[in-house]
Enzyme design. Sequence first.
Site, PDB file in Angstrom:
ATOM      1  N   HIS A  27       0.800  -1.218  -0.129  1.00 46.04           N
ATOM      2  CA  HIS A  27      -0.029   0.198  -0.025  1.00 46.04           C
ATOM      3  C   HIS A  27       0.855   1.267  -0.088  1.00 46.04           C
ATOM      4  CE1 HIS A  27      -3.708  -2.044   1.661  1.00 46.04           C
ATOM      5  NE2 HIS A  27      -3.414  -2.675   0.566  1.00 46.04           N
ATOM      6  N   GLN A  50      -2.821  -6.223   8.320  1.00 52.87           N
ATOM      7  CA  GLN A  50      -3.147  -7.522   7.476  1.00 52.87           C
ATOM      8  C   GLN A  50      -1.916  -8.131   7.275  1.00 52.87           C
ATOM      9  OE1 GLN A  50      -5.056  -6.291   4.027  1.00 52.87           O
ATOM     10  NE2 GLN A  50      -3.039  -5.325   3.203  1.00 52.87           N
ATOM     11  N   ARG A  52      -6.810   4.520   2.425  1.00 53.27           N
ATOM     12  CA  ARG A  52      -6.253   3.054   2.570  1.00 53.27           C
ATOM     13  C   ARG A  52      -5.195   2.987   1.491  1.00 53.27           C
ATOM     14  NH1 ARG A  52      -7.269  -2.385   0.316  1.00 53.27           N
ATOM     15  NH2 ARG A  52      -6.939  -3.831   1.928  1.00 53.27           N
ATOM     16  N   GLY A  62     -10.407  -0.725  -1.947  1.00 52.71           N
ATOM     17  CA  GLY A  62     -11.005  -1.066  -0.627  1.00 52.71           C
ATOM     18  C   GLY A  62     -10.460  -2.242  -0.350  1.00 52.71           C
ATOM     19  N   PRO A  63     -10.947  -2.772   1.077  1.00 55.47           N
ATOM     20  CA  PRO A  63     -10.332  -4.130   1.337  1.00 55.47           C
ATOM     21  C   PRO A  63     -10.858  -5.362   0.619  1.00 55.47           C
ATOM     22  CG  PRO A  63     -11.661  -3.208   3.089  1.00 55.47           C
ATOM     23  CD  PRO A  63     -11.744  -2.097   1.851  1.00 55.47           C
ATOM     24  N   ASP A  98     -22.460   2.228   6.445  1.00 56.21           N
ATOM     25  CA  ASP A  98     -23.838   1.450   6.247  1.00 56.21           C
ATOM     26  C   ASP A  98     -23.883   0.221   6.914  1.00 56.21           C
ATOM     27  OD1 ASP A  98     -22.023   0.245   4.624  1.00 56.21           O
ATOM     28  OD2 ASP A  98     -22.720   0.631   2.808  1.00 56.21           O
ATOM     29  N   LYS A 100      -6.729  -6.559 -10.511  1.00 55.72           N
ATOM     30  CA  LYS A 100      -7.423  -8.058 -10.801  1.00 55.72           C
ATOM     31  C   LYS A 100      -8.708  -8.020 -11.627  1.00 55.72           C
ATOM     32  CE  LYS A 100     -10.516  -7.553  -6.829  1.00 55.72           C
ATOM     33  NZ  LYS A 100     -10.774  -8.154  -5.559  1.00 55.72           N
TER      34      LYS A 100
END
Length: 498
Positions: A181, A205, A265, A284-285, A310, A422
């Site tokens: 990252h 992580q 992130r 995003g994760p 949310d 990806k």
Amino acid sequence: MHHILRGPVATALALALGTSLTGAAVTGGDPSGTSDSDAVSPPARTGTPPASGMFAKRVVATGLQDPYEVVRAPDGSLWVTEKTGKKVTRVDPKTGAKTTLLSLPQAVHSEGGQDGVLGLAIEQRRGTGEVYAYISYTNDIDPTPAVQARTKIERYTYDPVQKRLHSPKAVIAGMPASNDHQSARLRLGPDGKLYYTIGDQGVNQFGNTCKPSYAMRLPTAHEVQGRDWIAYQGKTLRLNTDGSVPSDNPVLGGVRSHVYTYGHRNAQGLAFGPDGTLYSNEQGPKTDDEINILKKGGNYGWPNVSGYRDDKAYVYANWSASWPTPCDELTFSNFEIPKTVPVQQETDFKQPFVQPIHTFGTVGSDFNFQNPRCARGEEWSLCWPTIAPSSFEHYGMSRKSAEATGKGIPGWNNSLVMTTLKDGTVYRVDLTPGGQGVSKVTELFMEHNRFRDTEFSADGRSLFVATDSAGPVRDAQGSPVSDPLENPGAIIEYRLQD
């Protein structure tokens, strides 16, 4: 870190939190948290994207070592940073001929990591015509054999006769570096300032599980005075070209620093609109890739919120704060959260933050993140609904100009071109009038490639795309591709056919 709760420990935790275990997939989202329950994510796609028939594909250059940033220079050539090749290469867009503009053997790259030679911005000074290249890369500040990596940005002067970059001048050094990252998009803004994204360094992580997130942490006055940039993780920076702090940067927590926005992130896309609006895309994760408009001093929520607030399929599990069992005694899992790891839902985060204008892979809490299609080699991430956006380029040729010159691509005005890793797809993101929202997302090119960055030709009719040298990608049905990448380490031209 994003976790989908599974297993007996996770089940008990989920019940206590009122969090469901899995969810229905959607490919986008909105601030209300509503979604299309019939959408499938990752989408099973068939056929050919409509844009493919409009464009002729040509492989311009091959043999590049993980090209990261591709920028058109004033003379029309393409300058490319090679992340693992530790150099900057000049590519002739007509012949594909390559020459080395700059070698950076002092750059460090960890095996399989996201460090190396990264961001690039080119400036041509008015009046003198002198051309400068601003380059970011990771370097080792430890004289011993042990590597202590940091990130720096340097300015180089271009010699058009010798076709080389020389005379490095430090802009900023000692910024955070990691094997994960890095983000590292570098742009020269219309205000003459440098903008740079720094990711959260992959903390919480995998091999960085026990490192805390600093994405929300703001620098102190003492740190800024001492040029200690530890708090720059998970931020967008704004710098004067000499590396100093602009006098009109935001004051955050009582301190003015290089920090322009925070709570990020892994923002790999950065692009300015014609009115100065700054767009960013962010990985995003497992859910909620984001498109954001970056606003001065804005808080973007990570790691407390992913996408919208949310409570869908995401909780913030802070592994680094595990107690009484210390983090280094735990085994990281993408799917189970030990009971000693503190967990909070998105709605537990009460601070105001800037919501994305669009998301990809927003799913409900009953989504199955362990799709058996991706169990081979445990490539689970390929079946997660995220698409891994990796760059942004604004297409802003005016209609009047396009009609007068016959240049430009019809229908692309006021849009953003976005590459993905990806997902193996290049997208066009159409903006609403005024540029403050997303009206439509269109697949342009879908291939077995990991698309990393883009640049337009001077006439606006060609899109040049850089591809990764290796890495996983999924096919149109959302399954892992077992064959090699189609065009690894390449620059590809997609040219609008006459």
